[in-house]
Every structure is written in structure tokens, then in C-alpha cells.
Write a protein that holds these residues in place. Structure first.
Motif, PDB file in Angstrom:
ATOM      1  N   SER A 323      16.982   2.355  17.767  1.00 24.94           N
ATOM      2  CA  SER A 323      15.732   1.630  17.561  1.00 24.94           C
ATOM      3  C   SER A 323      14.616   2.553  17.072  1.00 24.94           C
ATOM      4  N   TYR A 324      14.716   3.843  17.373  1.00 28.68           N
ATOM      5  CA  TYR A 324      13.674   4.761  16.904  1.00 28.68           C
ATOM      6  C   TYR A 324      13.802   4.963  15.399  1.00 28.68           C
ATOM      7  N   ASN A 326      15.179   2.944  13.289  1.00 28.85           N
ATOM      8  CA  ASN A 326      14.793   1.693  12.636  1.00 28.85           C
ATOM      9  C   ASN A 326      13.273   1.548  12.600  1.00 28.85           C
ATOM     10  N   SER A 327      12.608   1.952  13.686  1.00 23.66           N
ATOM     11  CA  SER A 327      11.143   1.860  13.702  1.00 23.66           C
ATOM     12  C   SER A 327      10.537   2.805  12.680  1.00 23.66           C
ATOM     13  N   ALA A 385      12.341  -4.096  10.336  1.00 19.88           N
ATOM     14  CA  ALA A 385      13.771  -3.911  10.594  1.00 19.88           C
ATOM     15  C   ALA A 385      14.407  -5.074  11.349  1.00 19.88           C
TER      16      ALA A 385
ATOM     17  N   LEU B  57       9.348 -13.262  15.568  1.00 14.63           N
ATOM     18  CA  LEU B  57       8.745 -12.187  14.778  1.00 14.63           C
ATOM     19  C   LEU B  57       8.670 -12.610  13.309  1.00 14.63           C
ATOM     20  N   PHE B 119       3.877  -3.323  12.076  1.00 20.25           N
ATOM     21  CA  PHE B 119       4.793  -2.311  12.604  1.00 20.25           C
ATOM     22  C   PHE B 119       4.945  -2.447  14.112  1.00 20.25           C
ATOM     23  N   THR B 122       7.042  -5.357  15.055  1.00 22.00           N
ATOM     24  CA  THR B 122       8.459  -5.113  14.779  1.00 22.00           C
ATOM     25  C   THR B 122       9.072  -4.178  15.812  1.00 22.00           C
ATOM     26  N   ALA B 123       8.349  -3.093  16.116  1.00 25.75           N
ATOM     27  CA  ALA B 123       8.897  -2.092  17.029  1.00 25.75           C
ATOM     28  C   ALA B 123       9.175  -2.724  18.396  1.00 25.75           C
ATOM     29  N   LEU B 126      12.368  -4.675  18.086  1.00 23.47           N
ATOM     30  CA  LEU B 126      13.502  -3.754  17.941  1.00 23.47           C
ATOM     31  C   LEU B 126      13.910  -3.215  19.303  1.00 23.47           C
ATOM     32  N   HIS B 127      12.892  -2.806  20.067  1.00 22.09           N
ATOM     33  CA  HIS B 127      13.180  -2.238  21.373  1.00 22.09           C
ATOM     34  C   HIS B 127      13.828  -3.294  22.276  1.00 22.09           C
ATOM     35  N   GLN B 130      17.466  -4.022  20.724  1.00 26.19           N
ATOM     36  CA  GLN B 130      18.449  -2.941  20.636  1.00 26.19           C
ATOM     37  C   GLN B 130      18.637  -2.177  21.937  1.00 26.19           C
ATOM     38  N   ASP B 131      17.585  -2.108  22.742  1.00 27.83           N
ATOM     39  CA  ASP B 131      17.677  -1.261  23.928  1.00 27.83           C
ATOM     40  C   ASP B 131      17.867  -2.072  25.208  1.00 27.83           C
TER      41      ASP B 131
END
Ligand SMILES: [Cu+2]
Ligand SMILES: [Cu+2]
Lengths: 552, 353
Positions: A323-324, A326-327, A385, B57, B119, B122-123, B126-127, B130-131
Motif C-alpha cells: 500500500s505504500y 501504491n500510495s 490506485a 472513493l 491523494f 486514496t491512501a 488503499l490502507h 490492502q492492509d
């Protein structure tokens, strides 16, 4: 400034036997002739790859259609992509750079005329090798094969286990050879711009076209080199037992992706920046105003050049980076939007308060602005992403990059052709045919590529030769194909215009658009030596100074 | 002058309608039908947490970019119309303006702020996607991409199947998400069920992970999204999201060895004396090939050849006779059986429930 510095006498051309003319063209080292050769060669490939696109669209008109086999379909999209990027896009833009840069900076030729010819013939050889695979590929098993691993040629599809025969080798060699050609041209453009400017043409007085091509050439050097290296590695894998990308022997498929996209992303800017350059020359002339914010335009371009070198992995948001990563690639990708936005605003600022003349080149420029705006915004969506994990590899991406490459690059190239054709041939392209071409192409383009976003959102992956009915993809695909044919008709009209106007077009004179840069100071077409005496410039718009002595 | 006026109006009109059409079409199509069965492949009809996060999103990004689009479009259209050249002032040049620092600063800073917002949004997603940690109740599946079919293994449950993935519906109060490990036996593939999750590729030597927690039962469709060779187009995916009871029953069924039916002994002999058994496994028999799909419970599946055809006796016969007739370029060879062998082997297949 002194006016006699840029007056040019007309030139007398004698009749020669055609063999002599042909010989002169083949052996030429003149930047203008090489520029024209590049352009003609690219237009030829535009037609070839365009026909490939039409066959693809016929196949996709209906679900479960049987127009071509899956094998042929896969070759078609591979050849279409490879041809359009490497043998249409790059050559035509190099052609304009070759033709225009020396004229616009008041030079008599490129810095290395013979390297220039060598580079052109290398690129030409590349295109020939790619299509020679249709005759020569597949070695012992009979001929008639073409590369079919997609234009990114992801490993391990290119390994010998999955691509036996020689079609992949022809693909590799074609890119290798034309890659050297591109590097040669890039070096030449850089050297020419840095060393050959006429007296008074300081860097901050250079036409934006020269500036943007300087950045473009720098990016070619940085981007094409890794691609060329990767091609060598692939050849080593295939014939010398290397294992860079051979996953069955422990190689890495990811390595190829990084190599390819570290080329592939900057490549899209290599294609679009010269079109920004066309906009930056044509919009001011038809708005009758200087470009708004010249220094900012230069800075924004240089900035795009740098930032776009660090965004490549946005093509890899589905390959399983953490994820990093992708960010990181999300922020860099979106950051490119800032300088790109600045450019659009500056073109807007240029038109603002002007007196816009709707000549055909300007029509293409205006359409470019609207389309590039849209493409930029879908680019922002793809840059996110998480959103991209749905959009990537779908028809949405295909729609997005055709919006930039057709709506941007092809519209830009058409604008440039209408604008500089009078300089190159001495005659103006027919306005009526030009407008017909413009409107038909515009309608076809929007029908095809506006609609193409939709199947992507509805889950249609790219690169499939057929699809299931009942997913909401049928009607849209039919309309997309219809739009493709409308574009094809428009291009036929354009081709007719090129030929008819060459013989019957209105005489252009030196300066048909009442423009301000140096190429319009010499005759149309310019003599071999460009300028009788090297011009001397005192501002960014030497011809404006000449036409408006009261402004001094 | 009238000419010029007309042209700019047509220009504006056509450009504007086309682009407006585009956005409204996108909105309409994107919302689309929701409760059809099987479920469609619409990315804006999410049925699981990761797909929902992404879809929310997406709407946010669409709104922001939509506003930018409208504003800049309007400015461009305004300037094209307002500042068109007129015949009356031909010959006179407009005021020559070279730039303005304030304006340029404004249109640098505003986009930077927008980028930062997009951004961060999105972040965050993503977190979250994905995490996400794997809860103890999670189902584990190993999905292996093959040219051009899917192998699914449930290591904890001892189940091996192909092409049609079964997973339990997940109750948010007591989640039972499915975590997939993605592998590839040959080239790159990509696992994509638009209504359940974004894509994740299956790449040789590069194991990937993804998860989904479907919130509704039903059949969800998708297909391989990464070009993987000749039949990339017919590498379709079906996910059956079952109620906990249905899922448990399905697992119990899959854990059984193949049905042994004496009436199809000829067919079984054909299968085992031809190369079939080198490529296919049928649990409880000598057939243990791994090159092709596991056939132990073939008849439970609604489709054959990764969704290329529905699983009817005629299609099954046609497939075994000549796979190319259904899926040209598939890696199963035509076995050239004579008619009686063919009928026998098809009858045998039909007993594999
Ligand atoms: Cu990119
Ligand atoms: Cu696949």
C-alpha cells in the motif's frame, strides 16, 4: 531590429529526371527532407495500423462474432499498438521536430545532418522488420505469423515456451533498431537547440516549440535507453540461456514490467509534449496574442519531464505492490496533473481577450483543449490506485489513452499538418475539405471514445477477442465500431486533401497565417539553406517586431 | 461575420452535447440494474467491503473531477465564443498580454490542494483494503491461474476444484471473509470480480493476496483481466456466494471422492486408458493429472471450460470431441475418440457429481 536580416529571395527549382529526384531524397541529409520523409513514413503506418484497428472493431461489433480468430485478433492488437506508438507517433513528431526546430531557431540544418539521416533510416528499418515478421516469422513452421504478446510484451509470454517461432524476435529487433534511431534523433535535437541558435536567440527567446522539443528529446534519452536494454536482456533470455524474465527458470516477470513502464510512461509524454508545442505555437497566432505566461509554460514542461519519470508503476497498480508503493505512485501521478493543468490554463489565458480566428488548424487546437482536459481528468481517476484497481486492464483505460493519443496527439498532429503544410509545400490545404475532415473526425472520435469508457465501468476487460452477450456491452460496442468507421472516412478525406491541395491548392506565400516565428520569414518551401543570411532576433516574436515597428 | 458566428455556435453546441452526453451516459450506465441474477459486472454495484470502499472513493473522485470538468469546460467554451474574431475589427490586433503572476499562482495552488485531497482519500482506502488483517474465521483459498482456466484449492478444507469458486456470505457482525493467495502456473493472469473486489494479478514467482467479504448471496461474474495468451477472452470466472449452510453442504460434497458407478465402467476405462488421466484428476481413481481441471465433481459446475459453455451433455460431448470448437486455442487436445468411446466417456463424466 534590422529588417534585411530575414528577407529571403525565392528559389528556382529545375526539372530533373525522377530517378535523380528519388536518389536525392534517399541520400538526403537535409533536415527538411528528412522531416518530410519521417512524416510520410508515419502517415503510411497510420493507415496500416488504422486498418488493423478497423478489423478489431469489426470483430467486436457483436458478441460471439467470428470475423477473425482469436490468434489473429491477438496479433492485430499487438501490431496496432506497437505500430501506432513506435512507427506512427514517434516518427511523425520527430518529423516535425526535424523540419521545424532548425527553421524556428534560425539555423541552416540540424547539428549532425548525417546522424539525422542515419536515425531516420534506422527507424524505417525498424518498421520494416516488424512487418517482415508476416513473411519471415515462424522459421521452419511456415510463414505468416506476427507478434502477439501485446505491445507491452509482458514476461513470461515472450519466453520461448510461450512464444515459439520468431515473431517475438522480430518485435524485439524492430524496437531495438528503431530505439537506436530515436536515441540518435534525440541527441541531435538537443545538440541543435543548445548549439545552433541564431544570434540574439537566447534560451528565453526561443519559441516554445523548441523548448518543448528539447524536453521531449531529453525524455527520449532517459526512457528509450532502458527499453533498449530490456530488449537485449530478452534476446539473451531467448537465445543465450539467460533467465532475466524466464519465470520457469526463476526469472522475474516484475522486472520486465518495471523496465517496460519506466520507458512506457515517459513515452506518453514524449508523444504529447510535441503536441503541447504545436498548441503553444498555433493558438497564439490564431488568437492574435502572444502565449500567456511563457516562463511558466517552460517551467511546467520541465517539471512534467522530471515528475513523469517517477510515475511508471501506476501501470502496475494491480500487480500486488504494497500500500505504500501504491500510495507513492498515486501522489506522483496526480502531481503531474498540476503542471499539465497550468498548461491548459495558459492556453486559455492566451485565447482570453484575443480575436480567435476559426481556421482549420485552430479548430483542431480547440478540440484538443477540450479533449485533453477530459483525458487529464480520467487520468486522475486512473492515478488513484484504489479506483484504478477496478479501472486498470479494462476498456476504461483503453478509452483514456485513446483520448490522449487520438484526442490529443492525433488532433495535435492534424493541427500541425494544416498549419505547416503551406510552409512545407508552398500551398494551403483546402479549407472546405479541411472543415469536413475536422467535423467528421470529431464526431467519429467522440462516438468511439466517449462511449468506450462505459464497457470498462461495466467490467469489460481489454484485449478480449469476443465477449458474452447480456452484460450491457453489446450496443455500446456496436456504436464504438460505427464511430471508428466515421473516423476512417474523415482520414480518407484528409488524404485526398493532402494530394489535391499539393497540386491545386491556393499558393501560400511566405507567411499565410500572419505569424511571428522565424520559419515564416523564409520562402515556402524554404530553400535548402533555409535563410539567405542568418537572421538576427531581438525578442520572442521576431516577425511581430518586423510588422509592428511602432512597438519597439 | 454571420458565418463566423454560426460556426462557433455549432462548434460549441456539438462539443458541449457530445461531452455532456458522455458524462450523463457514464452516470446512467454505471448505475445500471442491480438485482439481476446472476449479478452483473458493474463496478458501481459493490457487494463486499473492499468493492464498496473503492466504489465510494470512485464516486468522490468522479464528483471532484466532474466539478473541475464543468468549470474548465465552461471557461474554455466562454473564451472560444466571447473572443471570436469579428470582421469589423479585422486588421487590428488585440491587446498583447504576456501573463500575470497572480493568476498563474492561483491556478498552480488550487490544483495542488485538490491533488492533496484526492491523494489522502486514496491512501485511506488503499490502507483499508490492502492492509486489512485476516480474522480467525476467514476462509483461505489458493487460486492458481492456468492458460486458460482457474484452479481453486482450499488447503484447510481439503477441497480442490476449478473455474467456479464457492465462498460463504459474510455477516458483518461475525465476518467470514475469504482470503485468496494468488499464484500462476504459466503466464500472468488477473483475478477480477468487479462487484466483489478490484483486480489483483496472478504472476508466476510472485504470490499475491487479496480478500473479499460478500454481503449478498448469489452468482457473481468476472473474468481474467490480464492478457495471458490465445484464449484470454474465454477465461471467465464465476463466484457462487452461498449461505453458510449451503457452503457447508458444498464443502462436504467436494470432500467426497468421485462417485463409483458400475454402469459407466466402459467410460471410465476409456478415460483411464487414454491420456485424459494424465491431465485430469478424479479423486478416488488412478486419474491424478494436474494439467487440466479437477473433474471429481464436474457435474456440480454450471459451466465447462472456464465459462466458455454451459455444462450440458451436448456441450460436454462437443468439448471432448473437439475443444477447439468451443474454445479455439485451448490447451486440451482433441482426443480423436471413436463415437462409442466418446459416448461412453461422456456418460462417465455425467456421473461425476
Ligand atoms: Cu503512465
Ligand atoms: Cu488469464
Amino acid at each position: 531590429m534590422s529588417s534585411n536580416a530575414i528577407t529571403i529571395p525565392g528559389v528556382q527549382i529545375d526539372e530533373k529526371p525522377w530517378v535523380d529526384t528519388l536518389h536525392e531524397w534517399v541520400t538526403t541529409v537535409d533536415h527538411k527532407r528528412l522531416g518530410v520523409l519521417y512524416i510520410l513514413y508515419a502517415l503510411l503506418f497510420l493507415v496500416v495500423a488504422g486498418v488493423e484497428a478497423l478489423i478489431i472493431r469489426i470483430q467486436l461489433m457483436f458478441p460471439h462474432n467470428h470475423f477473425v480468430s482469436p490468434q489473429v485478433f491477438n496479433r492485430l492488437f499487438t501490431m496496432h499498438g506497437t505500430t501506432m506508438v513506435f512507427f506512427m507517433g514517434m516518427p511523425i513528431l520527430f518529423g516535425f521536430a526535424n523540419y521545424l526546430v532548425p527553421l524556428m531557431i534560425g539555423a541552416r540544418d540540424m547539428a549532425f545532418p548525417r546522424l539525422n539521416a542515419f536515425s531516420f533510416w534506422l527507424s524505417a528499418m525498424g518498421g520494416f522488420l516488424l512487418y517482415f515478421s508476416l513473411v519471415g516469422a515462424n522459421g521452419l513452421y511456415g510463414a505468416g505469423n506476427a507478434p502477439d504478446a501485446g505491445w507491452w510484451a509482458y514476461a513470461p509470454l515472450t519466453a520461448r515456451a510461450f512464444s515459439p517461432g520468431h515473431s517475438t524476435d522480430y518485435w524485439t529487433l524492430a524496437l531495438l533498431v528503431s530505439g537506436f534511431g530515436s536515441i540518435g534523433t534525440a541527441i541531435n535535437i538537443i545538440a541543435t537547440i543548445l548549439c545552433m541558435r541564431c544570434p540574439g536567440m537566447k534560451l528565453n527567446r526561443m519559441p516554445l516549440l523548441a523548448w518543448l522539443n528539447l524536453v521531449m528529446a531529453g525524455m527520449v534519452l532517459l526512457a528509450v535507453s532502458p527499453l533498449t536494454a530490456a530488449q537485449f536482456m530478452l534476446l539473451i533470455d531467448r537465445y543465450l540461456g539467460g533467465h532475466f524474465f524466464d519465470t520457469q527458470a526463476g526469472g522475474s516477470a516484475m522486472l520486465w514490467m518495471h523496465f517496460f513502464w519506466i520507458f512506457g510512461h515517459p513515452e506518453v509524454y514524449v508523444l504529447i509534449i510535441p503536441c503541447f508545442a504545436f498548441m503553444s505555437e498555433i493558438i497564439p497566432v490564431f488568437s492574435r496574442k502572444p502565449i500567456f505566461g511563457y516562463p511558466v509554460m517552460v517551467a511546467a514542461t520541465v517539471c512534467i519531464g522530471f515528475v513523469s519519470m517517477s510515475v511508471w508503476a501506476h501501470h502496475m497498480f494491480s500487480v500486488g505492490m504494497n500500500s505504500y508503493a501504491n500510495s507513492f505512485f498515486t501522489i506522483t501521478t496526480m502531481a503531474v496533473g498540476v503542471p499539465t493543468g497550468i498548461k491548459i490554463f495558459n492556453w486559455l489565458g492566451t485565447m482570453w481577450g484575443g480575436k480567435i480566428q476559426f481556421k482549420v488548424p485552430m479548430l483542431f487546437c480547440i478540440a484538443f483543449l477540450f479533449q485533453f482536459l477530459t483525458a487529464g481528468l480520467t487520468g486522475i481517476m486512473l492515478g488513484s490506485a484504489a479506483f484504478d484497481s477496478q479501472l486498470t486492464l479494462s476498456y476504461f483505460v483503453v478509452a483514456h489513452f485513446h483520448y490522449t493519443l487520438v484526442g490529443g496527439v492525433v488532433f495535435g498532429v492534424f493541427a500541425a499538418l494544416y498549419y505547416w503544410y503551406p510552409k512545407i509545400t508552398g500551398r494551403i490545404l483546402n479549407e472546405t475539405l479541411g472543415k469536413l475532415h475536422f467535423w467528421l473526425f470529431l464526431i467519429g472520435f467522440h462516438l468511439t471514445f466517449d462511449l468506450m469508457h462505459i464497457p470498462g465501468l461495466l467490467g469489460m476487460p481489454r484485449r478480449i477477442y469476443t465477449y458474452e452477450p447480456g452484460r450491457g456491452w453489446d450496443t455500446v460496442n456496436l456504436l464504438i465500431s460505427v464511430g471508428g468507421f466515421i473516423q476512417a472516412i474523415a482520414v480518407v478525406i484528409f488524404a485526398a486533401n493532402l494530394v489535391v491541395s499539393y497540386f491545386k491548392g491556393k499558393k501560400a506565400g511566405n507567411d499565410p497565417w500572419d505569424a511571428w516565428t522565424l520559419e515564416w520569414a523564409t520562402s515556402s518551401p524554404p530553400p535548402a539553406y533555409n535563410f539567405a543570411s542568418i537572421p538576427l532576433v531581438a525578442s520572442r516574436r521576431p516577425l511581430w517586431d518586423l510588422k509592428h515597428p511602432e512597438d519597439q | 461575420m454571420a458565418m463566423l458566428k454560426m460556426k462557433s455556435w455549432t462548434l460549441r453546441f456539438v462539443a458541449q452535447t457530445m461531452l455532456l452526453l458522455f458524462w450523463s451516459a457514464m452516470a446512467v450506465w454505471a448505475i445500471g440494474p442491480k438485482d439481476s441474477s446472476p449479478h452483473g459486472t458493474n463496478i458501481f454495484a459493490p457487494a463486499s467491503t473492499p468493492a464498496k470502499a473503492i466504489s465510494d472513493l470512485s464516486v468522490f473522485v468522479l464528483v471532484i473531477t466532474g466539478i473541475i470538468f464543468v468549470v474548465v469546460f465552461a471557461l474554455l467554451a466562454y473564451s472560444v465564443i466571447k473572443f471570436r474574431g469579428r470582421a469589423v475589427d479585422a486588421g487590428r490586433e488585440p491587446a498583447q498580454v504576456y501573463g500575470s503572476t497572480q493568476i498563474e499562482l492561483a491556478w498552480t495552488i488550487i490544483p495542488i490542494l485538490i491533488v492533496i485531497v484526492l491523494f489522502l482519500a486514496t491512501a485511506r482506502v488503499l490502507h483499508a483494503v490492502q492492509d486489512a488483517p485476516q480474522p480467525p474465521g476467514a476462509i483461505e483459498v489458493t487460486a492458481i491461474g492456468h492458460q486458460y482456466w482457474w484452479e481453486f484449492r482450499y488447503p484447510k478444507l481439503g477441497v480442490v476444484t476449478a473455474n467456479e469458486l464457492h465462498i460463504p456470505v459474510s455477516n458483518p457482525a461475525n465476518p467470514t471473509p475469504t482470503f485468496l493467495t494468488l499464484l500462476s502456473a504459466d503466464t500472468d493472469h488477473s483475478f477480477w470480480i468487479p462487484e466483489l473486489a478490484g483486480k489483483t494479478d496472478l504472476i508466476p514467482n510472485h504470490p499475491n493476496r487479496m480478500w473479499m467479504d460478500p454481503l449478498r448471496t448469489g452468482i457473481f461474474l468476472g473474468q481474467c483481466a490480464q492478457y495471458c495468451g490465445v484464449q484470454h477472452a474465454k477465461m471467465l470466472l464465476r463466484v457462487s456466494v452461498d449461505s453458510p449452510a449451503d457452503f457447508a453442504a458444498w464443502v462436504r460434497g467436494q470432500q467426497q471422492p468421485a462417485v463409483q458407478d458400475a454402469s459407466v465402467a466402459t467410460g471410465r476405462r476409456v478415460f483411464e486408458s487414454n491420456a485424459c488421466m494424465n491431465c485430469h484428476a478424479v479423486a478416488g481413481t488412478n486419474a491424478n493429472g494436474r494439467f487440466g481441471p479437477d473433474l471429481t465433481h464436474l457435474m456440480i459446475r454450471a459451466t465447462i471450460a472456464s465459462g466458455a459453455a454451459s455444462n450440458t451433455p451436448e456441450n460436454l460431448r462437443l468439448w471432448i470431441q473437439d475443444p477447439n470448437a468451443i474454445k479455439p486455442g485451448s490447451l486440451m487436445p482433441a482426443m480423436k475418440l471413436n463415437d462409442s468411446d466418446l459416448d461412453a466417456v461422456v456418460s462417465y463424466m455425467e456421473t461425476l457429481r
